[in-house]
Design a protein around this motif. Structure first.
Motif, mmCIF file in Angstrom:
data_model
loop_
_atom_site.group_PDB
_atom_site.id
_atom_site.type_symbol
_atom_site.label_atom_id
_atom_site.label_comp_id
_atom_site.label_asym_id
_atom_site.label_seq_id
_atom_site.Cartn_x
_atom_site.Cartn_y
_atom_site.Cartn_z
ATOM 1 N N ASP A 123 16.474 36.921 86.693
ATOM 2 C CA ASP A 123 16.656 35.623 87.351
ATOM 3 C C ASP A 123 18.128 35.468 87.715
ATOM 4 O O ASP A 123 19.014 35.961 87.016
ATOM 5 C CB ASP A 123 16.213 34.471 86.436
ATOM 6 N N THR A 145 19.648 32.532 87.965
ATOM 7 C CA THR A 145 20.164 31.246 87.488
ATOM 8 C C THR A 145 20.365 31.304 85.976
ATOM 9 O O THR A 145 19.383 31.398 85.224
ATOM 10 C CB THR A 145 19.174 30.110 87.842
ATOM 11 N N GLU A 179 16.327 41.070 94.837
ATOM 12 C CA GLU A 179 16.499 41.932 96.020
ATOM 13 C C GLU A 179 17.277 43.197 95.681
ATOM 14 O O GLU A 179 17.352 44.121 96.497
ATOM 15 C CB GLU A 179 17.268 41.188 97.129
ATOM 16 N N ASN A 214 6.183 34.847 88.930
ATOM 17 C CA ASN A 214 5.506 33.574 89.188
ATOM 18 C C ASN A 214 6.420 32.653 89.979
ATOM 19 O O ASN A 214 7.455 32.214 89.468
ATOM 20 C CB ASN A 214 5.102 32.904 87.867
HETATM 21 C C1 LIG Z 1 10.145 27.990 90.485
HETATM 22 S S1 LIG Z 1 11.218 28.846 89.382
HETATM 23 C C2 LIG Z 1 10.059 29.884 88.540
HETATM 24 C C3 LIG Z 1 10.597 30.358 87.248
HETATM 25 C C4 LIG Z 1 9.631 31.169 86.381
HETATM 26 N N1 LIG Z 1 9.199 32.372 87.061
HETATM 27 C C5 LIG Z 1 8.467 30.338 85.943
HETATM 28 O O1 LIG Z 1 7.333 30.654 86.290
HETATM 29 O O2 LIG Z 1 8.668 29.366 85.219
HETATM 30 C C6 LIG Z 1 12.051 29.906 90.477
HETATM 31 C C7 LIG Z 1 13.110 30.774 89.828
HETATM 32 O O3 LIG Z 1 13.418 31.820 90.740
HETATM 33 C C8 LIG Z 1 14.780 32.139 90.612
HETATM 34 N N2 LIG Z 1 15.170 32.846 91.844
HETATM 35 C C9 LIG Z 1 15.057 32.405 93.110
HETATM 36 N N3 LIG Z 1 15.458 33.337 93.985
HETATM 37 C C10 LIG Z 1 15.838 34.408 93.247
HETATM 38 C C11 LIG Z 1 16.361 35.686 93.577
HETATM 39 N N4 LIG Z 1 16.550 36.036 94.846
HETATM 40 N N5 LIG Z 1 16.653 36.536 92.574
HETATM 41 C C12 LIG Z 1 16.451 36.175 91.281
HETATM 42 N N6 LIG Z 1 15.960 34.978 90.910
HETATM 43 C C13 LIG Z 1 15.653 34.100 91.876
HETATM 44 C C14 LIG Z 1 15.443 30.802 90.409
HETATM 45 O O4 LIG Z 1 16.703 30.946 89.802
HETATM 46 C C15 LIG Z 1 14.432 30.083 89.527
HETATM 47 O O5 LIG Z 1 14.744 30.248 88.178
#
Ligand SMILES: C[S@@+](CC[C@H](N)C(=O)[O-])C[C@H]1O[C@@H](n2cnc3c(N)ncnc32)[C@H](O)[C@@H]1O
Length: 252
Positions: free
Chosen positions: A2, A4, A37, A55
């Motif tokens: 992730d 973040t 990516e 997810n």
């Molecule tokens: C809607 S949350 C889902 C988090 C987790 N998968 C869940 O089901 O609870 C989206 C997550 O995707 C991460 N994210 C978005 N784009 C990303 C990227 N390009 N690379 C890594 N993480 C990413 C964000 O930081 C965020 O924590």
């Protein structure tokens, strides 16, 4: 993985709970800070991963083809991408793709299914399966006013890294689920149209057979037949009501 730190902290806080829930003395999970990516920067080697799960993340990436290329690079041959995400019934208009509210709602970046299918096709994955899907309703009137013309679905997808044909071909093969996956003693769903009851033979196309014998599911199935005789395109016509699954065939 992730990008973040706060999200990784949440994951870290639940590490022990999950270890205990799944019967581990110690957590066997590693959380990596980075971008989906670019898994190479995180040291994830080619052909090294059994299963990629995700997810509701891929819709947030502006370069989905890169994400998919990375996933198929790191998967082992026979490895599986199993993920849930938001899909749209059309390409989202460019202006709305940048709308921060729609992006935050996981709608602005939703993939058009056919474009997703083409991305995987270009990566050599010719048969992508839907495991389940549910329509998403737009309850927020502001959101609906912006993008209400698009139909959204939450879809769970299964895609394997293996050579498959672009259509389902019939080689007269039959598969029986042995009931040996611990959480699935009575039945196993490969996808939304392959419901394998334990012990009950089901006619399967060449691609489904390959998915079963070339993946982590191999020890859990008995397969009859090979590809030495071809019977044409797999018959997707459902059998008459009440006819046994083995006789009726299932749609691919
Ligand atoms: C809607 S949350 C889902 C988090 C987790 N998968 C869940 O089901 O609870 C989206 C997550 O995707 C991460 N994210 C978005 N784009 C990303 C990227 N390009 N690379 C890594 N993480 C990413 C964000 O930081 C965020 O924590």
């Amino acid at each position: 993985v992730d990008m973040t730190p706060e999200q990784l902290e949440v994951a870290d806080r639940h590490r022990d709970w999950h270890a205990s829930r799944f019967g581990y003395q110690q957590s066997n999970v590693e959380f990596l800070y980075g971008h989906i990516e670019d898994l190479a920067s995180l040291g994830i080697a080619d052909n090294s991963i059994d299963v990629v799960v995700s997810n509701c993340v891929i819709n947030l990436s502006p370069v989905k083809a890169k994400v998919m290329a990375e996933i198929f690079r790191v998967l082992k041959p026979g490895g599986e991408l199993y993920f849930s995400d938001v899909f749209a019934d059309r390409r989202i208009p460019a202006a709305l793709r940048k709308d921060p509210v729609l992006l935050g709602e996981c709608l602005g970046g939703a993939m058009y299914w056919e474009d997703f299918r083409r991305i995987l096709h270009d990566l050599g994955c010719l048969d992508v399966r839907t495991v389940k899907q549910n329509p998403i309703t737009l309850d927020d009137s502001e959101v609906a006013a912006k993008i209400g013309m698009v139909k959204f679905r939450s879809v769970t997808v299964r895609a394997f890294k293996m050579p498959l044909e672009d259509r389902c071909e019939d080689y007269g093969q039959v598969a029986t689920y042995l009931g040996t996956i611990p959480e699935h003693p009575h039945a196993f769903d490969l996808d939304d149209h392959h419901h394998f009851e334990t012990g009950r033979p089901l006619r399967v196309c060449g691609n489904s057979t390959d998915m079963l014998v070339g993946s982590r599911y191999a020890p859990h199935f008995k397969i009859w037949g090979d590809k030495s005789t071809h019977f044409g395109l797999f018959d997707c016509t459902p059998g008459p009501q009440g006819e046994s699954a083995a006789a009726g065939g299932s749609c691919c």
